[in-house]
Scaffold this active site. Structure first.
Site, PDB file in Angstrom:
ATOM      1  CE1 TYR A  14     -15.867   9.296 -16.105  1.00  0.00           C
ATOM      2  CE2 TYR A  14     -15.388   9.549 -13.779  1.00  0.00           C
ATOM      3  CZ  TYR A  14     -15.759   8.756 -14.839  1.00  0.00           C
ATOM      4  OH  TYR A  14     -16.018   7.428 -14.630  1.00  0.00           O
ATOM      5  CG  ASP A  56      -9.290  13.815 -16.052  1.00  0.00           C
ATOM      6  OD1 ASP A  56      -8.654  13.156 -16.893  1.00  0.00           O
ATOM      7  OD2 ASP A  56     -10.281  13.372 -15.430  1.00  0.00           O
ATOM      8  NE  ARG A 113      -2.574   0.785   3.541  1.00  0.00           N
ATOM      9  CZ  ARG A 113      -1.863   1.389   4.512  1.00  0.00           C
ATOM     10  NH1 ARG A 113      -1.363   2.595   4.335  1.00  0.00           N
ATOM     11  NH2 ARG A 113      -1.645   0.769   5.645  1.00  0.00           N
TER      12      ARG A 113
HETATM   13  C1  LIG Z   1     -12.929   7.252 -16.628  1.00  0.00           C
HETATM   14  C2  LIG Z   1     -12.551   8.638 -16.264  1.00  0.00           C
HETATM   15  C3  LIG Z   1     -12.206   8.971 -14.951  1.00  0.00           C
HETATM   16  C4  LIG Z   1     -12.277   7.980 -13.810  1.00  0.00           C
HETATM   17  O1  LIG Z   1     -11.368   6.954 -13.971  1.00  0.00           O
HETATM   18  P1  LIG Z   1     -11.580   5.485 -13.307  1.00  0.00           P
HETATM   19  O2  LIG Z   1     -10.339   4.760 -13.715  1.00  0.00           O
HETATM   20  O3  LIG Z   1     -12.834   4.932 -13.883  1.00  0.00           O
HETATM   21  O4  LIG Z   1     -11.692   5.705 -11.839  1.00  0.00           O
HETATM   22  C5  LIG Z   1     -11.811  10.268 -14.699  1.00  0.00           C
HETATM   23  N1  LIG Z   1     -11.768  11.197 -15.675  1.00  0.00           N
HETATM   24  C6  LIG Z   1     -12.114  10.915 -16.944  1.00  0.00           C
HETATM   25  C7  LIG Z   1     -12.050  11.982 -17.965  1.00  0.00           C
HETATM   26  C8  LIG Z   1     -12.511   9.629 -17.288  1.00  0.00           C
HETATM   27  O5  LIG Z   1     -12.865   9.354 -18.548  1.00  0.00           O
END
Ligand SMILES: *Cc1c(COP(=O)(O)O)cnc(C)c1O
Length: 403
Positions: free
Chosen positions: A118, A190, A60
């Protein structure tokens, strides 16, 4: 007490001879499928746990396979930078985003986000962090003036998406970085929808870039993970909270995600090329009301994408509006023969999502309209199939709607 010599079979079964550690390092990263690491002495154990000596103690906290994956992504994100970039591995994209936000924010702080986010990220900012006394403003478009107008003296973090879901708006990364930094705030981005083969946000002054590695980085829809890349002082803070919150990446998943990285440049070149061809073909079909793709000259952020993205790379996601209501979007998905209705994106297979009933199901009609999501809107994650087959599939599905 009878004197006991040798070891019983129970002990022998547990204390097996150790696996050989080869003198030549393994070519591929081994899967360190272990939760803990053995030390020769109590002192060495204490020194590693206390950070006095480098090393691994507990998975972890850190795991070598997970670290190899995060280091590979950091090398990509920082490829063109003089400053060093480090990465932190997570069990999912949401673990990466929530841990990063919580590492940087305290009660009384303020966050500014673009409105199109998202769904999971929207929920963390608007529901979870608010419960812990963090104020959030959903500012609107990812434009510098819009973000600047929402910044307050308490703003500590600005959050955008390089390419946003599902309308594929493109964030003005350098402009937003400037206004965030002027206010003493950090900018997080992101970049899941783009991947580092389309844009590397750190090159434009973004402080932290996150990915759902589940998508393009892994690329095969067979592993879940996340990653955060930033300068070391920021990833150190993120790592510290990852250890406490526990959203650490498992070694088997890390192996698959790491293996995905080697083919990322080839896959993305193909995803982008096929998506551009599909977007162009869709725009010509009479049953299509609008196509959203940053590579099309009519996209509102086409010029911005040209400036920030790698040449001729506009991503592998295409969004389409049909004539009609929700049922038209769902009927289009059902009429496709190759493309599959499914969650997720960025994999080998073309997947479709009807936004209003799936990815944005929490939105009422007014919020959908405000976000530019029409009732019929369908998001297409363009896979690695032949472009001609995907175009023919879309055409026959659209033809069936017109009838
Ligand atoms: C899928 C996604 C997430 C979340 O990711 P997970 O791996 O499903 O937790 C966050 N941001 C965007 C833009 C995504 O497409």
């Amino acid at each position: 007490m009878t004197r006991h010599t040798g070891r019983g079979p129970g002990t022998a079964a547990v204390h097996t001879p150790p696996a050989t550690v080869p003198a030549a390092p393994p070519f591929s990263p081994p899967v360190y499928r272990t939760s803990t690491f053995a030390f020769a002495t109590a002192g060495e154990y204490a020194d590693v746990l206390n950070g006095v000596e480098p090393g691994y103690s507990y998975s972890r906290i850190d795991n070598p396979t997970a670290d190899a994956f995060a280091a590979a992504v950091a090398a990509l994100e920082g490829a063109n930078l003089a400053t060093e970039v480090s990465g932190q591995p997570f069990a999912s994209g949401m673990a990466a985003i929530s841990t990063t936000a919580m590492a940087l924010l305290s009660a009384g702080d303020h966050v500014v986000c673009q409105s199109a986010l998202y769904g999971g990220t929207w929920s963390v900012f608007s529901r979870v962090l608010r419960r812990f006394g963090v104020e959030v403003t959903f500012a609107g478009a990812p434009d510098a003036e819009v973000i600047a107008a929402a910044i307050t003296p308490r703003t500590k973090l600005v959050w955008v998406e390089a390419i946003a879901n599902p309308t594929l708006v493109v964030a003005d990364l350098p402009g937003i970085a400037a206004v965030a930094h002027d206010a003493g705030a950090l900018l997080g981005c992101d970049a899941t929808f783009a991947s580092p083969m389309v844009v590397r946000p750190l090159e434009y002054g973004v402080d932290l870039v996150v990915h759902s590695a589940t998508k393009y980085l892994g690329g095969h829809s067979d592993a879940t993970g996340g990653v955060v890349c930033a300068r070391h002082e920021l990833t150190a803070a993120v790592r510290a909270l990852r250890i406490d919150l526990g959203g650490s990446l498992a070694p088997d998943e890390a192996f698959l995600l790491h293996r995905g990285i080697a083919t990322l440049p080839l896959r993305l070149a193909r995803h982008c090329q096929t998506a551009a061809a599909l977007a162009t073909a869709l725009a010509e079909h009479p049953a299509v009301a609008a196509v959203h793709y940053p590579g099309l000259p009519g996209h509102p952020h086409h010029a911005r994408a040209r400036e920030l993205f790698d040449p001729d790379r506009f991503g592998g996601m295409v969004t389409v509006d049909l004539y009609g209501d929700r049922s038209a979007g769902m009927a289009f998905c059902d009429a496709l023969a190759l493309a599959v209705p499914a969650a997720s994106l960025g994999g080998t297979h073309t997947l479709v999502s009807h936004a209003a009933s799936t990815t944005h199901r929490q939105f009422d009609d007014a919020s959908l309209a405000a976000a530019g999501i029409t009732p019929s809107q369908v998001r297409i994650s363009v896979g690695l199939e032949d472009a001609a087959d995907l175009i023919a599939d879309a055409a026959q599905a659209l033809d069936s709607l017109a009838r």
